[in-house]
Scaffold this motif. Structure first.
Motif, mmCIF file in Angstrom:
data_model
loop_
_atom_site.group_PDB
_atom_site.id
_atom_site.type_symbol
_atom_site.label_atom_id
_atom_site.label_comp_id
_atom_site.label_asym_id
_atom_site.label_seq_id
_atom_site.Cartn_x
_atom_site.Cartn_y
_atom_site.Cartn_z
ATOM 1 N N VAL A 72 0.855 -1.176 0.000
ATOM 2 C CA VAL A 72 0.000 0.000 0.000
ATOM 3 C C VAL A 72 0.895 1.232 0.000
ATOM 4 C CG1 VAL A 72 -1.761 1.302 1.241
ATOM 5 C CG2 VAL A 72 -1.778 -1.207 1.314
ATOM 6 N N ILE A 73 0.691 2.113 -0.963
ATOM 7 C CA ILE A 73 1.487 3.337 -1.067
ATOM 8 C C ILE A 73 0.700 4.461 -0.404
ATOM 9 C CG2 ILE A 73 2.524 5.003 -2.646
ATOM 10 C CD1 ILE A 73 2.925 2.704 -4.620
ATOM 11 N N ALA A 74 1.157 4.863 0.785
ATOM 12 C CA ALA A 74 0.455 5.883 1.566
ATOM 13 C C ALA A 74 1.380 7.053 1.898
ATOM 14 C CB ALA A 74 -0.104 5.261 2.840
ATOM 15 N N VAL A 75 2.294 7.346 0.976
ATOM 16 C CA VAL A 75 3.207 8.478 1.130
ATOM 17 C C VAL A 75 2.542 9.726 0.552
ATOM 18 C CG1 VAL A 75 5.271 7.042 1.064
ATOM 19 C CG2 VAL A 75 4.310 7.902 -1.074
ATOM 20 N N PRO A 76 3.105 10.927 0.789
ATOM 21 C CA PRO A 76 2.540 12.132 0.155
ATOM 22 C C PRO A 76 2.428 11.975 -1.360
ATOM 23 C CG PRO A 76 4.112 12.753 1.849
ATOM 24 C CD PRO A 76 4.203 11.261 1.716
ATOM 25 N N THR A 77 1.452 12.655 -1.936
ATOM 26 C CA THR A 77 1.120 12.469 -3.347
ATOM 27 C C THR A 77 2.302 12.664 -4.276
ATOM 28 O OG1 THR A 77 -1.087 13.306 -2.804
ATOM 29 C CG2 THR A 77 -0.528 13.141 -5.133
ATOM 30 N N GLU A 78 3.178 13.630 -3.972
ATOM 31 C CA GLU A 78 4.292 13.890 -4.879
ATOM 32 C C GLU A 78 5.324 12.767 -4.881
ATOM 33 O OE1 GLU A 78 5.635 16.072 -1.041
ATOM 34 O OE2 GLU A 78 3.757 15.630 -2.088
ATOM 35 N N GLU A 79 5.217 11.820 -3.941
ATOM 36 C CA GLU A 79 6.147 10.694 -3.890
ATOM 37 C C GLU A 79 5.567 9.413 -4.494
ATOM 38 O OE1 GLU A 79 7.623 10.190 0.096
ATOM 39 O OE2 GLU A 79 7.705 12.353 0.441
ATOM 40 N N HIS A 80 4.369 9.471 -5.056
ATOM 41 C CA HIS A 80 3.739 8.266 -5.586
ATOM 42 C C HIS A 80 4.509 7.671 -6.753
ATOM 43 C CE1 HIS A 80 -0.609 8.901 -3.874
ATOM 44 N NE2 HIS A 80 0.315 8.844 -2.944
ATOM 45 N N VAL A 81 5.000 8.493 -7.657
ATOM 46 C CA VAL A 81 5.652 7.967 -8.866
ATOM 47 C C VAL A 81 6.891 7.143 -8.530
ATOM 48 C CG1 VAL A 81 6.881 8.585 -10.971
ATOM 49 C CG2 VAL A 81 4.705 9.674 -10.466
ATOM 50 N N PRO A 82 7.902 7.687 -7.828
ATOM 51 C CA PRO A 82 9.091 6.861 -7.571
ATOM 52 C C PRO A 82 8.794 5.637 -6.709
ATOM 53 C CG PRO A 82 9.187 8.924 -6.336
ATOM 54 C CD PRO A 82 8.063 9.054 -7.300
ATOM 55 N N THR A 83 7.859 5.767 -5.785
ATOM 56 C CA THR A 83 7.534 4.632 -4.917
ATOM 57 C C THR A 83 6.848 3.524 -5.706
ATOM 58 O OG1 THR A 83 7.250 6.184 -3.084
ATOM 59 C CG2 THR A 83 6.403 3.959 -2.781
ATOM 60 N N ALA A 84 5.859 3.887 -6.511
ATOM 61 C CA ALA A 84 5.152 2.888 -7.312
ATOM 62 C C ALA A 84 6.084 2.234 -8.328
ATOM 63 C CB ALA A 84 3.968 3.540 -8.031
ATOM 64 N N ARG A 85 6.951 3.020 -8.931
ATOM 65 C CA ARG A 85 7.870 2.465 -9.922
ATOM 66 C C ARG A 85 8.814 1.440 -9.283
ATOM 67 N NH1 ARG A 85 10.542 7.048 -12.165
ATOM 68 N NH2 ARG A 85 9.159 7.121 -13.969
ATOM 69 N N ALA A 86 9.384 1.781 -8.126
ATOM 70 C CA ALA A 86 10.329 0.868 -7.462
ATOM 71 C C ALA A 86 9.644 -0.432 -7.065
ATOM 72 C CB ALA A 86 10.928 1.548 -6.235
ATOM 73 N N LEU A 87 8.452 -0.346 -6.536
ATOM 74 C CA LEU A 87 7.743 -1.551 -6.112
ATOM 75 C C LEU A 87 7.311 -2.397 -7.305
ATOM 76 C CD1 LEU A 87 5.617 0.110 -3.315
ATOM 77 C CD2 LEU A 87 7.314 -1.697 -2.940
ATOM 78 N N ALA A 88 6.761 -1.765 -8.335
ATOM 79 C CA ALA A 88 6.305 -2.511 -9.505
ATOM 80 C C ALA A 88 7.464 -3.221 -10.188
ATOM 81 C CB ALA A 88 5.599 -1.574 -10.478
ATOM 82 N N GLU A 89 8.595 -2.542 -10.320
ATOM 83 C CA GLU A 89 9.764 -3.163 -10.961
ATOM 84 C C GLU A 89 10.280 -4.357 -10.178
ATOM 85 O OE1 GLU A 89 12.493 0.049 -11.489
ATOM 86 O OE2 GLU A 89 11.471 0.837 -13.276
#
Length: 339
Positions: A72-89
């Motif tokens: 679950v990605i529950a970081v501030p909105t501006e951090e969604h892209v790098p967090t989602a990318r790292a997890l998905a990869e």
């Protein structure tokens, strides 16, 4: 043959939403807890085992138990892209807290990363799991109020100190923009909006939105951080009456139209609309919406039949971000914006 183990889930970000995700992950038998990530530590005491608290996503992914099945990605909105990318990869399915991203462009980056990795992704528009709203939608779809005229929402209250990166449109009104589409049965076609800046912040703290869905139904939404009491109300008005959901208390009411005859007075009868009829408060089964949301996502990644109906897709999340941007543009320009 032993039954399959429940999926292992982690949470990234232990703030207002993340701490509750962590609580459910550690207590719900349909999932297992793989750990939590927060560089600021566990300030709310959400993680029972300190060994499962990590300072970064890299630490989580390289932990002895291996990468989690989902996060679950529950970081501030501006951090969604790098967090989602790292997890998905890393092959981790992702449930991204709403809004999907800060902009349409960033939302598309998240979607591309998830699809390239071949993992599942969804958006945490948790209001869709509120029992009152679920029951309301089911009754609308069953035709209880006949033709739908209007979907209206009110989401007001004091300013939450946790907010730092967005205004009321992208933080709160994204709930409502998603709900009017979901309850109204069609994408939003056009919006007209007004905003106010009363708190000295860069971002808006009040928005009024009116608009139309693709099926011709009208909607409006009133959202602010200026009201000294918290109100969460959604109503759907139709030819047969009105359904009203109080989502703070998970209550659902029905106000029936009472057609009053005017015998021998045809002209007055023609002008007469509806009258106040019976009011019903329904008994509902109440479950915590966040638990329902997490269970639905676990069912999705397990490939259970019909599981896609319980989650908000990335494409729907992108659509909501696009509507939010149109709302802000309408408020800036003073013009109605078409989508």
């Amino acid at each position: 043959m032993a039954p399959p183990q429940p999926p292992r889930g982690a949470v990234v970000g232990l703030g207002m939403m993340g701490r509750h995700h962590a609580r459910i992950l550690q207590s719900n038998p349909k999932m297992r807890f793989a750990g939590a990530v927060d560089p600021g530590g566990d300030r709310f005491g959400a993680v029972r085992d300190g060994a499962l608290l990590y300072a970064s996503v890299d630490e989580l992914l390289s932990a002895p138990g291996g990468a989690p099945d989902f996060a679950v990605i529950a970081v501030p909105t501006e951090e969604h892209v790098p967090t989602a990318r790292a997890l998905a990869e890393a092959g981790v399915h992702v449930l991204v807290e709403k809004p999907l991203a800060a902009t349409v462009e960033e939302a598309r980056v998240v979607i591309d990363a998830v699809r390239a990795a071949g993992v599942h992704g969804a958006v945490g528009h948790v209001e869709r799991c509120n029992p009152a709203l679920r029951a309301l939608r089911e009754r609308v779809q069953d035709g209880q109020i006949g033709e739908v005229y209007l979907v209206a929402t009110e989401r007001v209250g004091p300013f939450p100190d946790r907010i730092r990166d967005v205004g009321v449109v992208k933080d709160l009104a994204t709930h409502d923009l998603d709900l009017v589409r979901w309850l109204g049965g069609a994408p939003i076609e056009r919006v007209a909006a007004q905003t106010q800046h009363r708190m000295g912040r860069e971002h808006e703290d009040l928005v009024l939105v009116t608009g139309r869905l693709g099926n011709g139904r009208a909607f409006n939404a009133m959202v602010d951080w200026l009201t000294p009491t918290k109100v969460r109300r959604t109503r759907v008005l139709g030819e047969g009456g009105m359904l009203v959901a109080d989502t703070l208390n998970a209550d659902l009411y029905f106000y029936a139209n009472a057609h009053v005859p005017t015998v021998g007075w045809p002209e007055a009868a023609a002008r007469r609309g509806v009258a106040e009829g019976d009011m019903t408060r329904y008994a509902l089964e109440r479950r915590e919406p966040l638990a329902v949301e997490l269970e639905a996502f676990c069912a999705l990644i397990a490939g259970e039949d019909g599981a896609t109906g319980g989650v908000v897709s990335l494409d729907e999340g992108l659509e909501t971000v696009a509507v939010a941007e149109a709302v802000l543009e309408s408020a800036r320009s003073g013009e109605t914006c078409a989508l």
